[in-house]
Enzyme design. Structure first.
Site, mmCIF file in Angstrom:
data_model
loop_
_atom_site.group_PDB
_atom_site.id
_atom_site.type_symbol
_atom_site.label_atom_id
_atom_site.label_comp_id
_atom_site.label_asym_id
_atom_site.label_seq_id
_atom_site.Cartn_x
_atom_site.Cartn_y
_atom_site.Cartn_z
ATOM 1 N N GLU A 1 97.918 60.416 56.750
ATOM 2 C CA GLU A 1 96.355 60.750 56.099
ATOM 3 C C GLU A 1 95.643 60.960 56.966
ATOM 4 O O GLU A 1 94.584 61.815 56.777
ATOM 5 C CB GLU A 1 96.211 59.322 55.073
ATOM 6 C CG GLU A 1 96.694 59.641 53.750
ATOM 7 C CD GLU A 1 98.117 59.257 53.692
ATOM 8 O OE1 GLU A 1 98.581 58.594 54.437
ATOM 9 O OE2 GLU A 1 98.801 59.472 52.653
ATOM 10 N N HIS B 1 97.082 52.074 43.164
ATOM 11 C CA HIS B 1 97.354 53.524 42.907
ATOM 12 C C HIS B 1 96.486 53.802 41.666
ATOM 13 O O HIS B 1 96.587 54.842 41.051
ATOM 14 C CB HIS B 1 98.842 53.824 42.558
ATOM 15 C CG HIS B 1 99.841 53.862 43.758
ATOM 16 N ND1 HIS B 1 100.201 52.866 44.390
ATOM 17 C CD2 HIS B 1 100.358 55.082 44.180
ATOM 18 C CE1 HIS B 1 100.770 53.161 45.308
ATOM 19 N NE2 HIS B 1 100.942 54.262 45.295
#
Lengths: 336, 322, 477
Positions: free
Chosen positions: A70, A139
């Site tokens: 990321e 999530h």
């Protein structure tokens, strides 16, 4: 006019913008999918299919699958933007922002300012947020509030397909770094979306419904719940005005204040945890700038200060619901 | 590698400018003239100049908190830099960035960076931009032994290899990451080996030898321009000052700095080499010494006299439009 | 909105007004009107105010009749610019919707939710309608914005429509250049929608007012933006209203419809007389010292003149300060003790009697009081009094001396606790230093609401009042 889902509207925007400007590139994990594998590339076009078809049309130089990195993804987006491209990077779940906050927060957001106005970072980071799918604590989060607090970054939080396409178009064509938050529960929500390109400006909220008794400000999926609650409240003689700010930075404070000045009451519905949230931010703005117009305390409808639970019944209780919104509005109407 | 007379003069001049710039700052900081944190580059000049003499103006570069040397070597205006470090109006970043955030995009300089490890991912992105445009340009990322353990650097290196991006990771190992010796911080002790393991060649050179650095960089640049992907340079070197001005440097051994200045100074090494090979004369170099000192004097005088940035600058350049 | 035709509507003057009447039209159909001309006199139950022309043109279509009551917002007449035909005027009138303030159409609930009012995207979007399988917005507002191609906040648009504001020359300084509510209000000349009707009171003030049963509408706010604060509620009386009127017997008999003011006088005084048990305390005051003081003051002032009444008002105020138990009101289950003397001064006007208030008379100098009363009287006679001028007040002074009345008993002004009625200053036989002589004397009657003020308290008050008047130097220290 054709109806399109939010997912299709976003995909359409990406196709149109990549067609229009060769400097627009897309990068992220599995944006094409299948790189290096026997099944070949374009295996998926994004885990939620947002980037479907792009690899085939625009090739691997402009549709870049990355390893799971990321900070390199967002850092590369910032560097490419400095060097003249218009990258649209994807962070698969906004919960992963913790891994790549620095290139947004310390780098992209600050280049223009630190370098005395002599640089710009036209990057867009698209990411998926929101609960309701039993995706559990890591999530399902919404964290647009922290990104909103960073000077130099803009944040968009569309609630419907029409706004989604228009806001993403504005984000890509703009010169500032943008965090673009897509709610995973809204990907299939459909409405009329024009085929041609168009922009929706940042900082102009949408008055989804006019009313005279109470102003409800809501974000993303909560806009829909707020309107459902408002529908039912009509029968009780309560008229709600529902505002969808669409972008949290810049925020259309003016529209919210104008509305509260007329209704005298404010309820904010936000899917994020309550501390230091958009809900508390808006409450502060309204309390300090529209004090003389308030007839009741400001109510915030948010989840509790807990992570998001897995069990579906607990997750349902965690999230604001149409019934909770109705209750808060009724309370606000009674308070004198 | 055979450099022309002009190229040699230029190389010396650049190194000398960096040296005098930093030495003078050390004095001015000691007098309380400079706000904030300043990290001086004295001792590492051959690394910056050896690398940058291989670059064109529109090759891209990102640097670190210890970035004055990289900025000067890449072509940033010395007087503008001095004003920026003094926090004055007319600084290269209008006084908004300071020592750790000097940038000049016109020179391909994408900024010094206050976050250790912040630069390498940016360089990968810049390299992709150059690759897509087919310009043949490269992106250089400077880093030290301090950044070599940062996750962002590993991610950037891997991504560069995966995408075959024309990035050159220049690792200046000056042995100390703030107060910690690299032999402690780098678990395997083998920076070169780790970097190679990502899948790119590593070109090694003595960081105090301009010519060695230049040659190593040339190989990396040629690779990058030819589309063969990323490389790294490994340059062991020393810094003459502390991590930051004000650092008591308790981590150094007795007489360590004195020994460094005597044995690891790139300027006398360069002078000896070129005069022995009769490429340049001492007079040539002395003349440059004089000119550079005068230039730095002027830069400091102008920076001291320059006005403070106007108040409105606080609010400008946050967004392009809001 | 046509920019050639201007609707004359019943204005909302004051927070409580719901209806009013035109007592007199000063122009007739066809007359040309200049800006600022007084088109008509409008009366409410408290005030009479002239309607000033804001749009130059010809008076057309005079719909409202004199003496008939109309609700706020009703179309009364039309002013049309030169060149507008009668047909256009008729069409305007027949299609004019008098919109009640605060009424906003909310369409039926439906399925999809989306941009009810499309935020203008600088003309870029071909379909400004946005996602709406079935809109829940006000169609009128959306149509208005689209048809006029406006970059405007939807709330500002709604208010502009309601208030009939012509937006053609309004430029937007709101977010991203749109016309904001602030711009529309500037064009309209004041706050719109609910803002216009608001009582501005802080939450704690409202709570306190509710506890005390105080009507916020009659409290003067001393906070920013006229906000009523806790201290204003604590110090307020809930009173206010018109003066009591001496009962004048009916003269000849002809009918006139009751004016708003007459109705109010009737209502309040009947309430006072039936609910408040009146008792009356009388004294005679030696006025020589006061008259001499007054002469001295006026010589000093030159062309400004202080009247006997000014000095009396000060005395009334100071006496309340000295005898605070007389600065009270009876209110259902509680007694309210006020900490400031707000003295109502009865002023005769053409249509009746009105009592503007001199607030804090105990704290103001004679000169200040004199100036204030003069200003208030002028306002009263010219019809310029505002609700704030006549609301509040803890006691009233009524003076009929100028009409030669020697003494009278006034009716307490509800919900005040007392009223002081004074007559003329006359040379009358009196006890002057033990001898019978002529001296300037004035009769005073204090009418008290026995629920609030007993005989002893009233007597104490009059004694204090007498002391102040007969030792008048106390009025100027």
């Amino acid at each position: 006019m054709p109806e399109k889902s939010m997912r299709d509207a976003i995909n359409e925007c990406l196709h149109q913008e990549m067609e229009r400007d060769e400097n627009v590139i897309v990068l992220g994990e599995d944006v094409a999918g299948g790189m290096g594998s026997p099944g070949g590339p374009e295996a998926i076009g994004g885990v939620f299919s947002l980037t479907a078809g792009l690899f085939t049309k625009y090739g691997e130089q402009r549709v870049i699958d990355t390893p799971i990195s990321e900070s390199a993804i967002v850092g590369a987006a910032a560097g490419a933007a400095l060097a003249g491209l218009r990258p649209v990077a994807e962070i698969m779940f906004t919960d992963f922002m913790g891994l790549c906050l620095d290139p947004v927060y310390n780098q992209g957001a600050k280049f223009k300012y630190m370098f005395g106005g002599k640089a710009k970072t036209p990057m867009v980071i698209r990411t998926t947020m929101g609960a309701g799918m039993s995706a559990a604590a890591q999530h399902s989060q919404t964290n647009y509030a922290w990104l909103t607090s960073i000077p130099g970054v803009k944040c968009a939080v569309p609630s419907n397909a029409y706004d989604a396409k228009g806001l993403l178009t504005s984000a890509i064509r703009g010169e500032d770094p943008v965090m673009y938050f897509e709610h995973k529960m809204l990907y299939m929500a459909a409405c009329e979306v024009p085929d041609e390109s168009y922009t929706v400006p940042f900082g102009k909220g949408n008055l989804t419904r006019e009313g005279s008794d109470v102003t409800i400000v809501a974000f993303a999926r909560m806009v829909h719940l707020a309107n459902e609650a408002a529908d039912e409240l009509v029968a009780e003689g309560i008229s709600c005005e529902v505002i969808d700010p669409r972008t949290t930075s810049p925020l259309d404070e003016e529209l919210i204040l104008e509305s509260v000045q007329q209704t005298g009451r404010l309820v904010v519905v936000d899917e994020s945890n309550p501390r230091c949230s958009m809900a508390s931010d808006i409450a502060g703005i309204v309390a300090s700038q529209a004090f003389d117009y308030l007839d009741a305390p400001i109510k915030l409808v948010t989840p509790p200060h807990t992570p998001i639970p897995f069990a579906p019944n607990l997750e349902y209780a965690y999230l604001p619901s149409k019934d909770r919104i109705k209750q808060e509005v009724q309370q606000v109407m009674e308070a004198l | 590698m055979q450099l022309s007379r002009d190229e040699l003069l230029r190389a010396y001049r650049q190194m000398k400018i960096i040296r005098e710039f930093e030495e003078r700052l050390h004095i001015e900081i000691g007098r309380g003239e400079i706000p904030g944190f300043t990290h001086l580059y004295s001792g590492q000049e051959a690394c910056a100049v050896g690398v940058c003499e291989n670059l064109e103006i529109d090759d891209k570069m990102v640097s670190t908190h210890r970035g004055h040397g990289h900025c000067i070597a890449k072509g940033c205006d010395v007087k503008g830099m001095m004003k920026e470090i003094y926090g004055k109006d007319g600084g290269l970043c209008n006084g908004k960035g300071g020592s750790m955030h000097i940038a000049d995009l016109d020179q391909g300089m994408l900024g010094a960076n206050g976050i250790v490890g912040g630069g390498p991912p940016l360089a990968v992105g810049a390299a992709i931009a150059e690759r897509n445009r087919g310009t043949g340009r490269v992106a250089v990322s400077f880093g030290g032994d301090g950044s070599i353990n940062q996750g962002t650097v590993f991610e950037a290196m891997n991504l560069a290899v995966v995408l075959k991006a024309p990035v050159i990771f220049v690792i200046e190992n000056n042995h100390y990451s703030e107060h910690t010796h690299y032999s402690y911080a780098v678990g395997s002790g083998d920076i070169v080996g780790r970097t190679k393991a990502f899948g790119m060649p590593v070109f090694e050179a003595d960081g105090s030898d301009f010519f060695a650095v230049y040659d190593a960089m040339k190989e990396a640049v040629d690779r990058g321009r030819a589309g063969e992907g990323p490389s790294a340079l490994y340059l062991p070197i020393v810094r003459f000052y502390g991590h930051v001005e004000g650092d008591p440097q308790n981590y150094r051994g007795p007489d360590e700095t004195k020994k460094n200045r005597e044995t690891m100074d790139c300027l006398p090494k360069f002078r000896q080499r070129v005069t022995e090979a009769a490429l340049l004369t001492n007079e040539d170099l002395d003349k440059i010494d004089e000119e550079v000192l005068a230039l730095i004097d002027e830069a400091v005088a102008e920076a001291s006299a320059a006005p403070l940035p106007p108040m409105e600058m606080l609010y400008t350049d946050v967004y392009n439009e809001y | 909105m046509s920019k050639d035709i201007f609707p004359v509507v019943m204005p909302k003057l004051g927070m409580e007004m719901t209806e009013g009447q035109i007592t007199k039209w000063h122009f007739k159909e066809g007359d040309a009107l200049n800006l600022g001309a007084e088109l008509a006199d409008i009366e409410t139950d408290k005030l009479s105010i002239p309607y000033e022309v804001e749009f130059e043109g010809n008076l057309k279509s005079v719909i409202a009749e004199e003496g008939v009551t109309y609700p706020v917002g009703k179309l009364l007449a039309v002013i049309a610019a030169e060149g507008v035909t009668d047909d256009q005027v008729d069409e305007f009138v027949s299609s004019y919707k008098s919109v009640e303030p605060e009424e906003v159409e909310v369409a039926e609930a439906g399925g999809g939710y989306g941009s009810a009012v499309p935020s203008s995207s600088n003309g870029a979007a071909p379909a400004q309608t946005g996602p709406q399988a079935s809109s829940v917005s006000s169609d009128a507002v959306r149509t208005f914005i689209e048809e006029n191609n406006l970059n405007i906040s939807p709330i500002a648009a709604r208010l502009a429509i309601q208030a009939g504001v012509d937006l053609s020359s309004v430029s937007g300084t709101g977010r991203l250049g749109r016309i904001s509510v602030a711009n529309v209000e500037a064009a309209a000349g004041g706050p719109l929608g609910r803002k216009a009707n608001r009582v501005n009171a802080s939450p704690v003030a409202k709570r306190l007012a509710k506890q005390k049963g105080v009507d916020l509408d009659v409290i003067q706010g001393t906070g920013p933006n006229g906000r009523i604060l806790k201290r204003d509620v604590e110090g307020a009386s809930a009173g206010g209203g018109l003066a009591s009127v001496v009962q004048v017997g009916p003269a000849r008999y002809r009918t006139e419809p009751l004016s708003g003011m007459r109705k109010a006088i009737a209502r309040r005084l009947v309430q006072s007389k039936t609910e408040a048990p009146h008792h009356y305390l009388r004294i005679e005051l030696h006025m020589a010292e006061l008259m001499s003081l007054r002469e001295g003051i006026n010589k000093r002032l030159g062309d400004k003149k202080v009247s006997v009444n000014d000095l009396l008002v000060r005395a009334v105020g100071l006496a309340l300060r000295d005898v605070p138990e007389a600065n009270v009101q009876y209110a259902d289950d509680e007694m309210r003790f006020f900490n400031q003397a707000d003295v109502g001064v009865a002023v005769a006007v053409e249509s009746g009697l009105i009592t503007p208030i001199v607030k804090g008379a105990c704290k103001k100098s004679v000169l200040q009081i004199s100036g204030e009363i003069a200003a208030l009287a002028e306002k009263a006679r010219s019809g310029g009094l505002l609700p704030a001028d006549i609301e509040g007040g803890t006691i009233t002074l009524s003076n009929l001396g100028m009409f030669g009345i020697q003494g009278f008993d006034a009716v307490v002004n509800p919900p005040q606790g007392a009223i002081i009625a004074v007559g003329a200053v006359e040379e009358r036989p009196a006890n002057v230093n033990g001898l019978l002589d002529l001296a300037p004397m004035m009769h005073v009657t204090m009418s008290c609401d026995h629920r609030a003020i007993d005989g002893a308290v009233g007597a104490k008050y009059l004694a204090a009042f007498k002391d102040l008047i007969e030792n008048p130097v106390s009025l100027v220290i």
